[in-house]
Design a protein around this motif. Structure first.
Motif, PDB file in Angstrom:
ATOM      1  N   LEU A 125       0.973  -1.391   0.074  1.00 10.58           N
ATOM      2  CA  LEU A 125      -0.018  -0.075   0.071  1.00 10.58           C
ATOM      3  C   LEU A 125       0.919   1.542   0.043  1.00 10.58           C
ATOM      4  O   LEU A 125       0.673   2.263  -0.865  1.00 10.58           O
ATOM      5  CB  LEU A 125      -0.965   0.089   1.201  1.00 10.58           C
ATOM      6  N   PHE A 126       1.901   1.398   0.961  1.00  9.74           N
ATOM      7  CA  PHE A 126       2.854   2.407   0.676  1.00  9.74           C
ATOM      8  C   PHE A 126       3.336   2.677  -0.629  1.00  9.74           C
ATOM      9  O   PHE A 126       3.718   3.790  -0.942  1.00  9.74           O
ATOM     10  CB  PHE A 126       3.769   2.270   2.012  1.00  9.74           C
ATOM     11  N   ALA A 127       3.944   1.412  -0.967  1.00  5.63           N
ATOM     12  CA  ALA A 127       4.562   1.713  -2.458  1.00  5.63           C
ATOM     13  C   ALA A 127       3.563   2.034  -3.404  1.00  5.63           C
ATOM     14  O   ALA A 127       4.121   2.922  -4.506  1.00  5.63           O
ATOM     15  CB  ALA A 127       5.019   0.037  -2.965  1.00  5.63           C
ATOM     16  N   ARG A 128       2.400   1.707  -3.415  1.00  7.89           N
ATOM     17  CA  ARG A 128       1.427   2.135  -4.315  1.00  7.89           C
ATOM     18  C   ARG A 128       1.314   3.855  -4.315  1.00  7.89           C
ATOM     19  O   ARG A 128       1.029   4.367  -4.931  1.00  7.89           O
ATOM     20  CB  ARG A 128       0.112   1.470  -3.931  1.00  7.89           C
ATOM     21  N   ILE A 140       1.888   9.436  -5.860  1.00  2.00           N
ATOM     22  CA  ILE A 140       2.409  10.764  -5.354  1.00  2.00           C
ATOM     23  C   ILE A 140       3.326  11.158  -6.656  1.00  2.00           C
ATOM     24  O   ILE A 140       3.536  12.392  -6.956  1.00  2.00           O
ATOM     25  CB  ILE A 140       2.908  10.801  -4.040  1.00  2.00           C
ATOM     26  N   GLU A 141       4.202  10.004  -7.002  1.00  3.42           N
ATOM     27  CA  GLU A 141       5.120  10.363  -8.182  1.00  3.42           C
ATOM     28  C   GLU A 141       4.804  11.027  -9.330  1.00  3.42           C
ATOM     29  O   GLU A 141       4.948  11.839  -9.936  1.00  3.42           O
ATOM     30  CB  GLU A 141       5.838   9.215  -8.256  1.00  3.42           C
ATOM     31  N   VAL A 142       3.292  10.324  -9.612  1.00  5.46           N
ATOM     32  CA  VAL A 142       2.896  10.673 -10.835  1.00  5.46           C
ATOM     33  C   VAL A 142       2.252  11.945 -10.714  1.00  5.46           C
ATOM     34  O   VAL A 142       2.390  13.022 -11.726  1.00  5.46           O
ATOM     35  CB  VAL A 142       1.651   9.684 -11.260  1.00  5.46           C
ATOM     36  N   PRO A 184       4.021  24.070 -13.072  1.00  4.84           N
ATOM     37  CA  PRO A 184       5.105  24.263 -12.076  1.00  4.84           C
ATOM     38  C   PRO A 184       5.103  25.685 -11.071  1.00  4.84           C
ATOM     39  O   PRO A 184       4.635  26.437 -11.509  1.00  4.84           O
ATOM     40  CB  PRO A 184       6.414  24.432 -12.996  1.00  4.84           C
ATOM     41  N   ASN A 185       5.637  25.385 -10.008  1.00 11.62           N
ATOM     42  CA  ASN A 185       5.312  26.234  -8.768  1.00 11.62           C
ATOM     43  C   ASN A 185       3.915  26.770  -8.323  1.00 11.62           C
ATOM     44  O   ASN A 185       3.581  27.656  -7.671  1.00 11.62           O
ATOM     45  CB  ASN A 185       6.130  27.527  -9.007  1.00 11.62           C
ATOM     46  N   ALA A 186       2.739  26.147  -8.908  1.00 13.11           N
ATOM     47  CA  ALA A 186       1.228  26.339  -8.593  1.00 13.11           C
ATOM     48  C   ALA A 186       0.989  25.958  -7.466  1.00 13.11           C
ATOM     49  O   ALA A 186      -0.091  26.252  -6.679  1.00 13.11           O
ATOM     50  CB  ALA A 186       0.499  25.923  -9.730  1.00 13.11           C
ATOM     51  N   ILE A 187       1.742  24.744  -6.953  1.00 13.13           N
ATOM     52  CA  ILE A 187       1.528  24.005  -5.676  1.00 13.13           C
ATOM     53  C   ILE A 187       2.357  24.321  -4.692  1.00 13.13           C
ATOM     54  O   ILE A 187       3.457  24.551  -4.744  1.00 13.13           O
ATOM     55  CB  ILE A 187       1.621  22.549  -6.013  1.00 13.13           C
ATOM     56  N   ASP A 188       1.595  24.737  -3.487  1.00 14.62           N
ATOM     57  CA  ASP A 188       2.441  24.897  -2.352  1.00 14.62           C
ATOM     58  C   ASP A 188       2.677  23.915  -1.401  1.00 14.62           C
ATOM     59  O   ASP A 188       3.792  23.811  -0.532  1.00 14.62           O
ATOM     60  CB  ASP A 188       1.646  26.011  -1.505  1.00 14.62           C
ATOM     61  N   LEU A 189       1.736  23.043  -1.189  1.00 19.83           N
ATOM     62  CA  LEU A 189       1.885  21.795  -0.203  1.00 19.83           C
ATOM     63  C   LEU A 189       1.272  20.489  -0.523  1.00 19.83           C
ATOM     64  O   LEU A 189       0.100  20.709  -1.016  1.00 19.83           O
ATOM     65  CB  LEU A 189       1.443  22.546   1.272  1.00 19.83           C
ATOM     66  N   ILE A 190       1.862  19.533  -0.376  1.00 23.17           N
ATOM     67  CA  ILE A 190       0.908  18.226  -0.607  1.00 23.17           C
ATOM     68  C   ILE A 190       1.398  17.516   0.753  1.00 23.17           C
ATOM     69  O   ILE A 190       2.445  17.328   1.432  1.00 23.17           O
ATOM     70  CB  ILE A 190       1.858  17.400  -1.906  1.00 23.17           C
ATOM     71  N   GLY A 191       0.267  17.202   1.337  1.00 23.72           N
ATOM     72  CA  GLY A 191       0.164  16.220   2.433  1.00 23.72           C
ATOM     73  C   GLY A 191      -0.723  15.138   2.641  1.00 23.72           C
ATOM     74  O   GLY A 191      -1.596  14.953   1.963  1.00 23.72           O
ATOM     75  N   ILE A 192      -0.022  14.003   3.193  1.00 29.56           N
ATOM     76  CA  ILE A 192      -0.876  12.810   3.500  1.00 29.56           C
ATOM     77  C   ILE A 192      -1.624  12.790   4.749  1.00 29.56           C
ATOM     78  O   ILE A 192      -1.125  12.994   5.762  1.00 29.56           O
ATOM     79  CB  ILE A 192      -0.018  11.643   3.517  1.00 29.56           C
ATOM     80  N   GLY A 193      -2.925  12.585   4.614  1.00 28.71           N
ATOM     81  CA  GLY A 193      -3.845  12.533   5.841  1.00 28.71           C
ATOM     82  C   GLY A 193      -4.643  11.245   5.993  1.00 28.71           C
ATOM     83  O   GLY A 193      -4.258  10.355   5.363  1.00 28.71           O
ATOM     84  N   LEU A 248      -5.655   6.686  -0.781  1.00 28.53           N
ATOM     85  CA  LEU A 248      -4.864   7.587  -0.473  1.00 28.53           C
ATOM     86  C   LEU A 248      -5.434   9.008  -0.053  1.00 28.53           C
ATOM     87  O   LEU A 248      -6.119   9.364  -1.102  1.00 28.53           O
ATOM     88  CB  LEU A 248      -3.741   7.971  -1.406  1.00 28.53           C
ATOM     89  N   ASP A 249      -5.454   9.691   1.144  1.00 31.83           N
ATOM     90  CA  ASP A 249      -6.235  10.786   1.369  1.00 31.83           C
ATOM     91  C   ASP A 249      -4.964  11.882   1.238  1.00 31.83           C
ATOM     92  O   ASP A 249      -4.323  12.060   2.094  1.00 31.83           O
ATOM     93  CB  ASP A 249      -6.758  10.868   2.688  1.00 31.83           C
ATOM     94  N   LEU A 250      -5.163  12.592   0.094  1.00 29.48           N
ATOM     95  CA  LEU A 250      -4.065  13.748  -0.076  1.00 29.48           C
ATOM     96  C   LEU A 250      -4.631  15.019  -0.007  1.00 29.48           C
ATOM     97  O   LEU A 250      -5.684  15.259  -0.382  1.00 29.48           O
ATOM     98  CB  LEU A 250      -3.616  13.281  -1.580  1.00 29.48           C
ATOM     99  N   VAL A 251      -3.794  15.892   0.731  1.00 28.75           N
ATOM    100  CA  VAL A 251      -4.007  17.155   0.697  1.00 28.75           C
ATOM    101  C   VAL A 251      -3.215  17.962  -0.360  1.00 28.75           C
ATOM    102  O   VAL A 251      -2.085  17.780  -0.149  1.00 28.75           O
ATOM    103  CB  VAL A 251      -4.070  17.480   2.108  1.00 28.75           C
ATOM    104  N   ILE A 252      -3.964  18.726  -1.078  1.00 27.85           N
ATOM    105  CA  ILE A 252      -2.901  19.372  -2.107  1.00 27.85           C
ATOM    106  C   ILE A 252      -3.389  20.845  -2.103  1.00 27.85           C
ATOM    107  O   ILE A 252      -4.474  21.074  -2.570  1.00 27.85           O
ATOM    108  CB  ILE A 252      -3.069  18.738  -3.460  1.00 27.85           C
ATOM    109  N   ILE A 253      -2.512  21.578  -1.680  1.00 29.16           N
ATOM    110  CA  ILE A 253      -2.813  23.344  -1.459  1.00 29.16           C
ATOM    111  C   ILE A 253      -2.106  24.012  -2.800  1.00 29.16           C
ATOM    112  O   ILE A 253      -0.775  23.874  -2.779  1.00 29.16           O
ATOM    113  CB  ILE A 253      -2.688  23.761  -0.171  1.00 29.16           C
TER     114      ILE A 253
END
Length: 373
Positions: free
Chosen positions: A8-11, A16-18, A28-37, A51-56
């Motif tokens: 699951l972590f590898a998935r 996230i890589e994609v 590029p430079n349009a994303i400030d923060l990516i986090g896993i919740g 995968l619960d991603l927060v993308i700001i």
């Protein structure tokens, strides 16, 4: 770490890589923060955890990264949002502020971004300590409880009754977390456990709360709800928290016809948010999880039917506390009904049979990945 967890972590890392590769190529430079919740942050994972991603973002060009899709039998919804998401959370007008406390940050554009995130953390902590502000919000939630109780007493069928019950349970849970100046830490299925461990609870509340999702008749729901709400009212009165139920003014808006641009991602979002929870409720024998999952999905269907001129899907009418498998089947049947809207416009579901297919996105393959399922 088990083999399942490793996979699951590898998935997650591949997904996230994609996203990161797309970000560099398209915005590029349009994303400030990516986090896993969610479960991958709090450790409460199982084989169907998504995968619960927060993308700001700082520029709405980043919305090109938004996508909903299914890999094998797990749904994912990836949405970018601006800083307004944290702005709202920081007000602490509800206890779902987990991502301001528990977020595994995997990317930040610079140090200033991290400091900005910390400012929102400090603001929500400050607001949690503001008794006047918190009591105001608690009173607002209890007004919603009273409004739903009134509607419930006039309910004409079990489906409406279950809708009102779901609203009452949700608002009471909000109240109890906020009375205790805390927040939901471990997600929906753990809420009853977290409620049970709160320090400040009304006397004789838990037995009714733990059993209320087992109600089977309209009369039983109406009676049990009064037993559930009464100790909450007594608690708020003892704390001098004010509330006043006023007549609601409702504006009737004309529904508009739905079209092909309104639908993409909705099927995948329903799948991602609720399908595996329905079957997980069977695995862990949780009537509560089955009920609140159906309720949340019903709320989505109702919101869409209120906005668009489409048939209203009745999911909660089929709820049974004695048949969790039947509830899951009812969910699947409702999802099949929703898919008919996709079929009407010739839309395909974004489905990938394995992670490798999804990874083609990162190799410049513009294939949309759609398949029939």
């Amino acid at each position: 770490m088990t083999d399942v967890e490793k996979n699951l972590f590898a998935r997650n890392n591949k997904i996230i890589e994609v996203i990161m590769k797309e970000m560099q190529e398209k915005c590029p430079n349009a994303i400030d923060l990516i986090g896993i919740g969610g479960s991958f942050c709090n450790g409460d994972i199982y084989e169907k955890s998504d995968l619960d991603l927060v993308i700001i973002y700082n520029n709405d060009r980043a919305k090109c990264l938004d996508k909903c899709f299914i890999i094998e039998d797990v749904g994912f919804d990836v949405y970018t949002q601006d800083w307004g998401r944290f702005e709202v959370m920081a007000e602490y007008n509800h206890p779902y502020v987990t991502k301001l406390f528990d977020l595994n940050v995997v990317y930040s554009r610079n140090e200033e971004v991290l400091q900005k995130y910390k400012l929102y953390q400090n603001r929500v902590k400050s607001n949690m300590d503001n008794t006047e502000l918190v009591n105001k919000h608690i009173g607002e939630h209890f007004i919603k409880v009273l409004s739903s109780v009134n509607s419930l007493q006039n309910a004409s069928n079990i489906g409406i009754a279950y809708r009102k019950l779901a609203s009452i349970i949700k608002e009471i849970e909000f109240i109890l977390f906020m009375v205790n100046r805390t927040y939901v830490k471990r997600g929906t299925k753990r809420v009853p456990e977290e409620i049970a461990n709160l320090q400040l609870l009304p006397q004789d509340f838990l037995p009714i709360y733990n059993e209320i999702v087992n109600c089977k008749t309209l009369e039983e729901i109406q009676n049990k709800v009064l037993m559930l709400v009464s100790p909450i009212k007594n608690l708020l009165d003892s704390m001098d928290i004010s509330y006043e139920l006023t007549e609601e003014n409702k504006n009737s808006l004309a529904k508009r016809a739905i079209n092909a641009t309104d639908l993409p991602g909705t099927y995948e979002e329903i799948y991602s948010n609720w399908k595996n929870k329905m079957y997980h409720a069977i695995d862990i024998n949780s009537t509560y999880l089955s009920f609140v999952t159906m309720s949340s999905c019903q709320e989505f269907y109702d919101e869409m039917a209120d906005e668009f001129d489409i048939p209203r899907i009745e999911l909660l009418s089929n709820y049974s506390p004695d048949d969790l498998k039947g509830n899951a089947i009812a969910f699947d049947n409702a999802l099949s009904e929703w898919k008919k809207l996709y079929d009407m416009f010739g839309l395909e579901i974004q489905y990938y049979s394995n992670l490798e297919e999804f990874e083609n996105l990162s190799k410049g393959n513009d294939r949309d990945g759609s398949k029939k399922i």
